[in-house]
Scaffold this motif. Structure first.
Motif, PDB file in Angstrom:
ATOM      1  N   ILE A 188      16.602  28.726  56.908  1.00  0.00           N
ATOM      2  CA  ILE A 188      15.360  28.103  56.446  1.00  0.00           C
ATOM      3  C   ILE A 188      14.408  29.220  56.056  1.00  0.00           C
ATOM      4  O   ILE A 188      14.102  30.093  56.876  1.00  0.00           O
ATOM      5  N   ARG A 189      13.959  29.198  54.814  1.00  0.00           N
ATOM      6  CA  ARG A 189      12.998  30.197  54.334  1.00  0.00           C
ATOM      7  C   ARG A 189      11.670  29.482  54.109  1.00  0.00           C
ATOM      8  O   ARG A 189      11.555  28.598  53.262  1.00  0.00           O
ATOM      9  N   PHE A 190      10.681  29.857  54.888  1.00  0.00           N
ATOM     10  CA  PHE A 190       9.333  29.303  54.763  1.00  0.00           C
ATOM     11  C   PHE A 190       8.534  30.268  53.905  1.00  0.00           C
ATOM     12  O   PHE A 190       8.578  31.479  54.111  1.00  0.00           O
TER      13      PHE A 190
ATOM     14  N   GLU B  29       6.756  35.354  53.346  1.00  0.00           N
ATOM     15  CA  GLU B  29       7.865  34.510  53.792  1.00  0.00           C
ATOM     16  C   GLU B  29       8.203  34.758  55.257  1.00  0.00           C
ATOM     17  O   GLU B  29       7.961  35.834  55.780  1.00  0.00           O
ATOM     18  N   GLN B  30       8.789  33.745  55.844  1.00  0.00           N
ATOM     19  CA  GLN B  30       9.411  33.840  57.166  1.00  0.00           C
ATOM     20  C   GLN B  30      10.765  33.163  57.049  1.00  0.00           C
ATOM     21  O   GLN B  30      10.878  32.105  56.431  1.00  0.00           O
TER      22      GLN B  30
ATOM     23  N   VAL C  19       2.316  24.972  58.747  1.00  0.00           N
ATOM     24  CA  VAL C  19       2.580  24.361  57.441  1.00  0.00           C
ATOM     25  C   VAL C  19       1.473  24.664  56.428  1.00  0.00           C
ATOM     26  O   VAL C  19       1.730  24.723  55.225  1.00  0.00           O
ATOM     27  N   ALA C  20       0.260  24.907  56.877  1.00  0.00           N
ATOM     28  CA  ALA C  20      -0.833  25.245  55.960  1.00  0.00           C
ATOM     29  C   ALA C  20      -0.643  26.644  55.363  1.00  0.00           C
ATOM     30  O   ALA C  20      -1.015  26.889  54.218  1.00  0.00           O
ATOM     31  N   ARG C  21      -0.060  27.546  56.111  1.00  0.00           N
ATOM     32  CA  ARG C  21       0.178  28.915  55.629  1.00  0.00           C
ATOM     33  C   ARG C  21       1.510  29.056  54.897  1.00  0.00           C
ATOM     34  O   ARG C  21       1.658  29.882  54.001  1.00  0.00           O
ATOM     35  N   TYR C  22       2.490  28.303  55.326  1.00  0.00           N
ATOM     36  CA  TYR C  22       3.833  28.352  54.749  1.00  0.00           C
ATOM     37  C   TYR C  22       4.254  26.944  54.346  1.00  0.00           C
ATOM     38  O   TYR C  22       5.062  26.314  55.016  1.00  0.00           O
ATOM     39  N   PRO C  23       3.688  26.415  53.269  1.00  0.00           N
ATOM     40  CA  PRO C  23       3.913  25.008  52.927  1.00  0.00           C
ATOM     41  C   PRO C  23       5.285  24.688  52.326  1.00  0.00           C
ATOM     42  O   PRO C  23       5.657  23.529  52.245  1.00  0.00           O
ATOM     43  N   GLU C  24       6.031  25.708  51.928  1.00  0.00           N
ATOM     44  CA  GLU C  24       7.317  25.467  51.296  1.00  0.00           C
ATOM     45  C   GLU C  24       8.454  25.886  52.211  1.00  0.00           C
ATOM     46  O   GLU C  24       8.411  26.953  52.816  1.00  0.00           O
ATOM     47  N   ALA C  25       9.475  25.034  52.301  1.00  0.00           N
ATOM     48  CA  ALA C  25      10.650  25.338  53.112  1.00  0.00           C
ATOM     49  C   ALA C  25      11.891  25.157  52.250  1.00  0.00           C
ATOM     50  O   ALA C  25      12.120  24.080  51.693  1.00  0.00           O
ATOM     51  N   THR C  26      12.665  26.217  52.128  1.00  0.00           N
ATOM     52  CA  THR C  26      13.916  26.164  51.372  1.00  0.00           C
ATOM     53  C   THR C  26      15.061  26.265  52.371  1.00  0.00           C
ATOM     54  O   THR C  26      15.093  27.174  53.199  1.00  0.00           O
ATOM     55  N   VAL C  27      15.992  25.335  52.295  1.00  0.00           N
ATOM     56  CA  VAL C  27      17.097  25.252  53.242  1.00  0.00           C
ATOM     57  C   VAL C  27      18.403  25.564  52.531  1.00  0.00           C
ATOM     58  O   VAL C  27      18.692  25.002  51.474  1.00  0.00           O
ATOM     59  N   THR C  28      19.173  26.483  53.122  1.00  0.00           N
ATOM     60  CA  THR C  28      20.479  26.863  52.596  1.00  0.00           C
ATOM     61  C   THR C  28      21.491  26.800  53.732  1.00  0.00           C
ATOM     62  O   THR C  28      21.229  27.312  54.820  1.00  0.00           O
ATOM     63  N   ARG C  29      22.630  26.184  53.477  1.00  0.00           N
ATOM     64  CA  ARG C  29      23.670  26.079  54.508  1.00  0.00           C
ATOM     65  C   ARG C  29      24.869  26.921  54.109  1.00  0.00           C
ATOM     66  O   ARG C  29      25.290  26.929  52.966  1.00  0.00           O
TER      67      ARG C  29
END
Length: 87
Positions: free
Chosen positions: A38-40, A47-48, A21-31
């Motif tokens: 989930i895009r981190f 991004e991951q 979470v420190a490296r990828y603090p944002e999570a975008t969720v699409t269904r």
């Protein structure tokens, strides 16, 4: 990311193997009809992306599963955003 069976008594989706979470603090969720994407993302680490088939989520209602996932990611410490499919 591993998605473990949903505990029937608690209704909790157990996640493992999420990006730091420190490296990828944002999570975008699409269904979409078959999965939740989930895009981190993070400022310095890019991004991951992870896809979770809805059949593994085990919710009766796909929208509720998406909302529960957003809440759980937020509790872990991610800044979450819900994106519309295709957007």
């Amino acid at each position: 990311m591993h998605v473990y069976e949903r505990e029937e008594r608690t209704g909790v989706l157990r996640l493992a193997g999420l990006p730091n979470v420190a490296r990828y603090p944002e999570a975008t969720v699409t269904r979409n009809e078959e999965s939740i994407l989930i895009r981190f993302s993070g400022r310095y680490y890019g991004e991951q992306t992870m896809s979770v088939p809805l059949r593994y989520v085990g919710a009766e209602d796909d929208e509720m599963a998406e909302l529960e996932l957003l809440a759980q990611l937020q509790r872990i410490g991610y800044r979450v955003r819900r994106a519309s499919p295709g957007g």
